[in-house]
Design a protein around this motif. Structure first.
Motif, mmCIF file in Angstrom:
data_model
loop_
_atom_site.group_PDB
_atom_site.id
_atom_site.type_symbol
_atom_site.label_atom_id
_atom_site.label_comp_id
_atom_site.label_asym_id
_atom_site.label_seq_id
_atom_site.Cartn_x
_atom_site.Cartn_y
_atom_site.Cartn_z
ATOM 1 N N GLU A 1 0.977 -1.367 -0.101
ATOM 2 C CA GLU A 1 -0.081 0.044 -0.113
ATOM 3 C C GLU A 1 0.831 1.259 -0.044
ATOM 4 O O GLU A 1 0.549 2.372 -0.719
ATOM 5 C CB GLU A 1 -1.052 0.034 1.258
ATOM 6 C CG GLU A 1 -1.757 -1.046 1.055
ATOM 7 C CD GLU A 1 -2.673 -1.227 2.573
ATOM 8 O OE1 GLU A 1 -3.874 -1.683 2.302
ATOM 9 O OE2 GLU A 1 -2.116 -0.892 3.507
ATOM 10 N N CYS A 2 1.952 1.164 0.894
ATOM 11 C CA CYS A 2 2.726 2.378 0.885
ATOM 12 C C CYS A 2 3.656 2.496 -0.499
ATOM 13 O O CYS A 2 3.816 3.731 -1.079
ATOM 14 C CB CYS A 2 3.808 2.063 1.756
ATOM 15 S SG CYS A 2 3.417 2.182 3.538
ATOM 16 N N ALA A 3 3.839 1.348 -1.029
ATOM 17 C CA ALA A 3 4.344 1.481 -2.418
ATOM 18 C C ALA A 3 3.497 2.013 -3.591
ATOM 19 O O ALA A 3 4.161 2.929 -4.330
ATOM 20 C CB ALA A 3 4.859 0.103 -2.970
ATOM 21 N N VAL A 4 2.208 1.682 -3.409
ATOM 22 C CA VAL A 4 1.226 2.187 -4.509
ATOM 23 C C VAL A 4 1.223 3.663 -4.035
ATOM 24 O O VAL A 4 0.993 4.666 -5.158
ATOM 25 C CB VAL A 4 -0.057 1.563 -4.411
ATOM 26 C CG1 VAL A 4 -1.146 2.042 -5.050
ATOM 27 C CG2 VAL A 4 0.073 -0.026 -4.843
ATOM 28 N N LEU A 5 1.062 4.123 -2.881
ATOM 29 C CA LEU A 5 0.810 5.688 -2.730
ATOM 30 C C LEU A 5 2.053 6.359 -3.034
ATOM 31 O O LEU A 5 1.807 7.313 -3.923
ATOM 32 C CB LEU A 5 0.880 5.635 -1.074
ATOM 33 C CG LEU A 5 -0.600 5.746 -0.339
ATOM 34 C CD1 LEU A 5 -0.386 5.583 1.081
ATOM 35 C CD2 LEU A 5 -1.478 6.745 -0.882
ATOM 36 N N THR A 6 3.306 5.950 -2.966
ATOM 37 C CA THR A 6 4.348 6.621 -3.618
ATOM 38 C C THR A 6 4.495 6.540 -5.081
ATOM 39 O O THR A 6 4.670 7.510 -5.456
ATOM 40 C CB THR A 6 5.739 5.608 -3.052
ATOM 41 O OG1 THR A 6 5.679 5.670 -1.679
ATOM 42 C CG2 THR A 6 7.006 6.394 -3.459
ATOM 43 N N GLN A 7 4.160 5.596 -5.912
ATOM 44 C CA GLN A 7 3.995 5.505 -7.154
ATOM 45 C C GLN A 7 2.877 6.673 -7.689
ATOM 46 O O GLN A 7 2.735 7.067 -8.591
ATOM 47 C CB GLN A 7 3.721 4.187 -7.698
ATOM 48 C CG GLN A 7 4.771 3.146 -7.728
ATOM 49 C CD GLN A 7 4.645 2.151 -8.512
ATOM 50 O OE1 GLN A 7 3.475 1.351 -8.451
ATOM 51 N NE2 GLN A 7 5.530 1.621 -9.410
ATOM 52 N N LEU B 1 8.170 15.904 -1.726
ATOM 53 C CA LEU B 1 8.794 15.115 -0.512
ATOM 54 C C LEU B 1 7.928 15.370 0.868
ATOM 55 O O LEU B 1 7.737 14.590 1.559
ATOM 56 C CB LEU B 1 10.134 15.506 -0.154
ATOM 57 C CG LEU B 1 11.339 15.363 -1.214
ATOM 58 C CD1 LEU B 1 12.468 15.668 -0.716
ATOM 59 C CD2 LEU B 1 11.132 13.574 -0.980
ATOM 60 N N ASP B 2 7.291 16.610 0.897
ATOM 61 C CA ASP B 2 6.360 16.741 2.040
ATOM 62 C C ASP B 2 5.006 15.922 2.031
ATOM 63 O O ASP B 2 4.573 15.582 3.034
ATOM 64 C CB ASP B 2 5.987 18.388 1.752
ATOM 65 C CG ASP B 2 4.942 18.658 3.166
ATOM 66 O OD1 ASP B 2 5.420 18.761 4.418
ATOM 67 O OD2 ASP B 2 3.808 19.175 2.928
ATOM 68 N N LEU B 3 4.657 15.870 0.803
ATOM 69 C CA LEU B 3 3.365 14.911 0.596
ATOM 70 C C LEU B 3 3.742 13.406 0.918
ATOM 71 O O LEU B 3 2.715 12.901 1.847
ATOM 72 C CB LEU B 3 2.894 14.954 -0.749
ATOM 73 C CG LEU B 3 2.072 16.227 -1.039
ATOM 74 C CD1 LEU B 3 1.686 16.096 -2.754
ATOM 75 C CD2 LEU B 3 0.699 16.082 -0.560
ATOM 76 N N ILE B 4 4.939 12.997 0.583
ATOM 77 C CA ILE B 4 5.249 11.664 0.974
ATOM 78 C C ILE B 4 5.441 11.605 2.428
ATOM 79 O O ILE B 4 5.135 10.459 3.132
ATOM 80 C CB ILE B 4 6.615 11.350 0.099
ATOM 81 C CG1 ILE B 4 6.420 11.150 -1.501
ATOM 82 C CG2 ILE B 4 7.066 9.861 0.852
ATOM 83 C CD1 ILE B 4 7.467 11.035 -2.162
ATOM 84 N N TRP B 5 6.143 12.299 2.918
ATOM 85 C CA TRP B 5 6.280 12.334 4.669
ATOM 86 C C TRP B 5 4.959 12.388 5.255
ATOM 87 O O TRP B 5 4.711 11.605 6.101
ATOM 88 C CB TRP B 5 7.108 13.902 5.138
ATOM 89 C CG TRP B 5 7.277 13.967 6.365
ATOM 90 C CD1 TRP B 5 6.429 14.796 7.002
ATOM 91 C CD2 TRP B 5 8.195 13.165 7.023
ATOM 92 N NE1 TRP B 5 7.069 14.718 8.508
ATOM 93 C CE2 TRP B 5 7.807 13.556 8.591
ATOM 94 C CE3 TRP B 5 8.931 12.086 7.025
ATOM 95 C CZ2 TRP B 5 8.594 13.365 9.649
ATOM 96 C CZ3 TRP B 5 9.368 11.480 8.177
ATOM 97 C CH2 TRP B 5 9.436 12.012 9.509
ATOM 98 N N ARG B 6 4.184 13.261 4.814
ATOM 99 C CA ARG B 6 2.653 13.240 5.603
ATOM 100 C C ARG B 6 2.129 12.083 5.322
ATOM 101 O O ARG B 6 1.301 11.759 6.272
ATOM 102 C CB ARG B 6 1.952 14.424 5.164
ATOM 103 C CG ARG B 6 2.782 15.904 5.440
ATOM 104 C CD ARG B 6 1.986 17.085 4.736
ATOM 105 N NE ARG B 6 2.504 18.135 5.062
ATOM 106 C CZ ARG B 6 2.073 19.215 6.103
ATOM 107 N NH1 ARG B 6 1.087 18.869 6.667
ATOM 108 N NH2 ARG B 6 2.621 20.301 6.123
#
Length: 101
Positions: free
Chosen positions: A49-55, A86-91
């Motif tokens: 799920e985290c990988a899909v969010l990152t993609q 990067l801020d979006l990924i962090w949040r």
């Protein structure tokens, strides 16, 4: 590139492009798993799920960049976009205790 990214899900599983995508997802999952072990990535989502969010954020960032280059120079867009991405990924991926400290 955008069209290619948007058609990932429609690729036959036998194509080299599909295998590349799967390899990229596997790498992201390993990074997330390691981050979860360190306590740097939230654990209420699976590594997949985290990988899909990152993609998904990668696709969003590419669209953002394209729109920004319509309104500003590519250099300005490159200055503006990375910290926001990067801020979006962090949040999205940081555990709550790191977001509130």
């Amino acid at each position: 590139w955008r069209g290619f990214q948007e058609s990932w899900g429609d690729l036959p599983t036998t194509t080299p492009a599909h295998r590349i995508r799967q390899h990229n997802v596997s790498i992201l999952e390993e990074i997330v798993r390691y981050g979860q072990e360190l306590g740097a990535v939230r654990r209420d989502l699976t590594p997949m799920e985290c990988a899909v969010l990152t993609q998904s954020l990668d696709t969003l960032a590419e669209r953002w960049f394209h729109r920004m280059t319509q309104e500003a120079t590519p250099d300005e867009a490159l200055t503006w976009l990375p910290p926001r991405t990067l801020d979006l990924i962090w949040r999205l991926l940081a555990p709550e205790h790191l977001l509130t400290s």
